[in-house]
Scaffold this motif. Structure first.
Motif, PDB file in Angstrom:
ATOM      1  N   ALA A  87       0.863  -1.350  -0.138  1.00 54.50           N
ATOM      2  CA  ALA A  87      -0.061  -0.103  -0.151  1.00 54.50           C
ATOM      3  C   ALA A  87       0.809   1.364   0.087  1.00 54.50           C
ATOM      4  O   ALA A  87       0.322   2.398  -0.213  1.00 54.50           O
ATOM      5  CB  ALA A  87      -0.981   0.073   1.208  1.00 54.50           C
ATOM      6  N   ALA A  88       2.015   1.221   0.148  1.00 52.86           N
ATOM      7  CA  ALA A  88       3.074   2.333   0.280  1.00 52.86           C
ATOM      8  C   ALA A  88       3.092   2.916  -1.015  1.00 52.86           C
ATOM      9  O   ALA A  88       3.402   2.374  -2.142  1.00 52.86           O
ATOM     10  CB  ALA A  88       4.488   2.012   0.687  1.00 52.86           C
ATOM     11  N   ASP A  89       2.919   4.366  -1.132  1.00 53.59           N
ATOM     12  CA  ASP A  89       2.970   5.088  -2.380  1.00 53.59           C
ATOM     13  C   ASP A  89       4.308   5.531  -2.916  1.00 53.59           C
ATOM     14  O   ASP A  89       4.710   6.028  -4.042  1.00 53.59           O
ATOM     15  CB  ASP A  89       1.946   6.136  -2.294  1.00 53.59           C
ATOM     16  CG  ASP A  89       0.450   5.624  -2.206  1.00 53.59           C
ATOM     17  OD1 ASP A  89       0.239   4.777  -2.815  1.00 53.59           O
ATOM     18  OD2 ASP A  89      -0.362   6.434  -1.553  1.00 53.59           O
ATOM     19  N   THR A  90       5.387   5.632  -2.084  1.00 53.06           N
ATOM     20  CA  THR A  90       6.485   6.391  -2.042  1.00 53.06           C
ATOM     21  C   THR A  90       7.791   5.613  -1.494  1.00 53.06           C
ATOM     22  O   THR A  90       7.234   4.616  -0.822  1.00 53.06           O
ATOM     23  CB  THR A  90       6.509   7.719  -1.341  1.00 53.06           C
ATOM     24  OG1 THR A  90       6.744   7.454   0.044  1.00 53.06           O
ATOM     25  CG2 THR A  90       5.465   8.682  -1.915  1.00 53.06           C
ATOM     26  N   LEU A  91       8.854   5.613  -2.095  1.00 46.66           N
ATOM     27  CA  LEU A  91      10.077   4.997  -1.701  1.00 46.66           C
ATOM     28  C   LEU A  91      10.232   5.165  -0.231  1.00 46.66           C
ATOM     29  O   LEU A  91      10.518   4.304   0.688  1.00 46.66           O
ATOM     30  CB  LEU A  91      11.461   5.562  -2.337  1.00 46.66           C
ATOM     31  CG  LEU A  91      12.593   4.670  -1.724  1.00 46.66           C
ATOM     32  CD1 LEU A  91      12.539   3.311  -2.056  1.00 46.66           C
ATOM     33  CD2 LEU A  91      13.674   5.399  -2.571  1.00 46.66           C
ATOM     34  N   ASP A  92       9.912   6.607   0.454  1.00 47.18           N
ATOM     35  CA  ASP A  92      10.049   6.549   1.920  1.00 47.18           C
ATOM     36  C   ASP A  92       9.150   5.824   2.699  1.00 47.18           C
ATOM     37  O   ASP A  92       9.391   5.153   3.734  1.00 47.18           O
ATOM     38  CB  ASP A  92       9.853   8.258   2.342  1.00 47.18           C
ATOM     39  CG  ASP A  92      10.925   8.990   2.065  1.00 47.18           C
ATOM     40  OD1 ASP A  92      11.981   8.454   1.775  1.00 47.18           O
ATOM     41  OD2 ASP A  92      10.852  10.413   1.959  1.00 47.18           O
ATOM     42  N   ASP A  93       7.789   5.868   2.144  1.00 43.21           N
ATOM     43  CA  ASP A  93       6.802   5.194   2.862  1.00 43.21           C
ATOM     44  C   ASP A  93       7.295   3.429   2.913  1.00 43.21           C
ATOM     45  O   ASP A  93       7.022   2.844   3.858  1.00 43.21           O
ATOM     46  CB  ASP A  93       5.579   5.008   2.232  1.00 43.21           C
ATOM     47  CG  ASP A  93       5.002   6.555   2.538  1.00 43.21           C
ATOM     48  OD1 ASP A  93       5.342   7.034   3.387  1.00 43.21           O
ATOM     49  OD2 ASP A  93       4.158   7.039   1.819  1.00 43.21           O
TER      50      ASP A  93
END
Length: 228
Positions: free
Chosen positions: A107-113
């Motif tokens: 579900a994470a949308d970004t690399l950071d996430d």
């Protein structure tokens, strides 16, 4: 892919990445949520026994009593006896870890996430494992040699098994593996030597740390949108 794993009190086994958790069985958690079949009860009982007695003192008799089954049943389900039970307990725990963290990574949308979810999820999972902490307190010689930075191949392979396909949305293969290793090192470090000022089990704190110290070294290699 094969790796060498710890399976209890110093024995080693070759296995593929799908069952990397076999080597983690002796340092896994005591959660009994997923108990249904006889073998499941035995695996859960094994983890409870490790938390109470450590690895060396755990016998098939202890495990059978804890599980409420006969010794003969344990050997029927696990012909290899104690070693097979330790491996099965580890496999059950790694399945639980994957089940907890996979939806969050997906579900994470970004690399950071992705990195923050992996870091905070791993720290929480390890931090809450009573058998792991029992071993660290009473039988550290069975655990610490395999968590030293120069012998962390198993930890890296476990991390890669769960994280790489999610990181491939943002990174090349080499950089995805590098990011996975960085997060695995951070997770183990903050589990074994937690900071009083930084709780890596907290998602927001992990995200801030990742954004400041991890992704800056990767961002120049990452497209503005996920890789297709």
């Amino acid at each position: 892919m094969t790796v060498t794993l710890v399976t209890g009190a110093g024995a080693f086994a070759e296995t593929n990445v799908r069952v990397l958790s076999q080597g983690m069985g002796a340092i896994a958690a005591n959660d009994r949520t997923y108990v249904s079949t006889g073998p499941d009860r035995v695996a859960a009982a094994t983890l409870a026994c490790i938390a109470e007695h450590g690895v060396r003192a755990v016998t098939v008799e202890h495990i059978a009593d804890e599980a409420g089954v006969s010794r003969a049943s344990v050997y029927r389900w696990f012909p290899g006896g104690r070693s097979d039970v330790l491996l099965a307990a580890g496999g059950r725990e790694m399945d639980r870890f994957f089940a907890e963290i996979e939806p969050r990574l997906a579900a994470a949308d970004t690399l950071d996430d992705v990195l923050a979810e992996g870091l905070s999820g791993a720290v929480r999972f390890l931090r809450d494992n009573k058998p792991l902490h029992a071993l660290l307190e009473h039988e550290p010689e069975l655990v610490l040699p395999h968590l030293a930075f120069h012998r962390m191949g198993t930890a890296f392979a476990v991390a890669a098994a769960v994280a790489l396909r999610h990181l491939h949305r943002f990174l090349t293969e080499d950089d995805a593996r590098r990011a996975t290793e960085l997060v695995a090192r951070l997770a183990l470090s903050h589990t074994l030597s937690p900071s009083a000022d930084l709780d890596m089990g907290d998602l927001d704190a992990a995200r801030r740390h990742v954004h400041r110290f991890v992704t800056p070294g990767l961002v120049p290699l990452v497209p503005a949108t996920p890789r297709s």
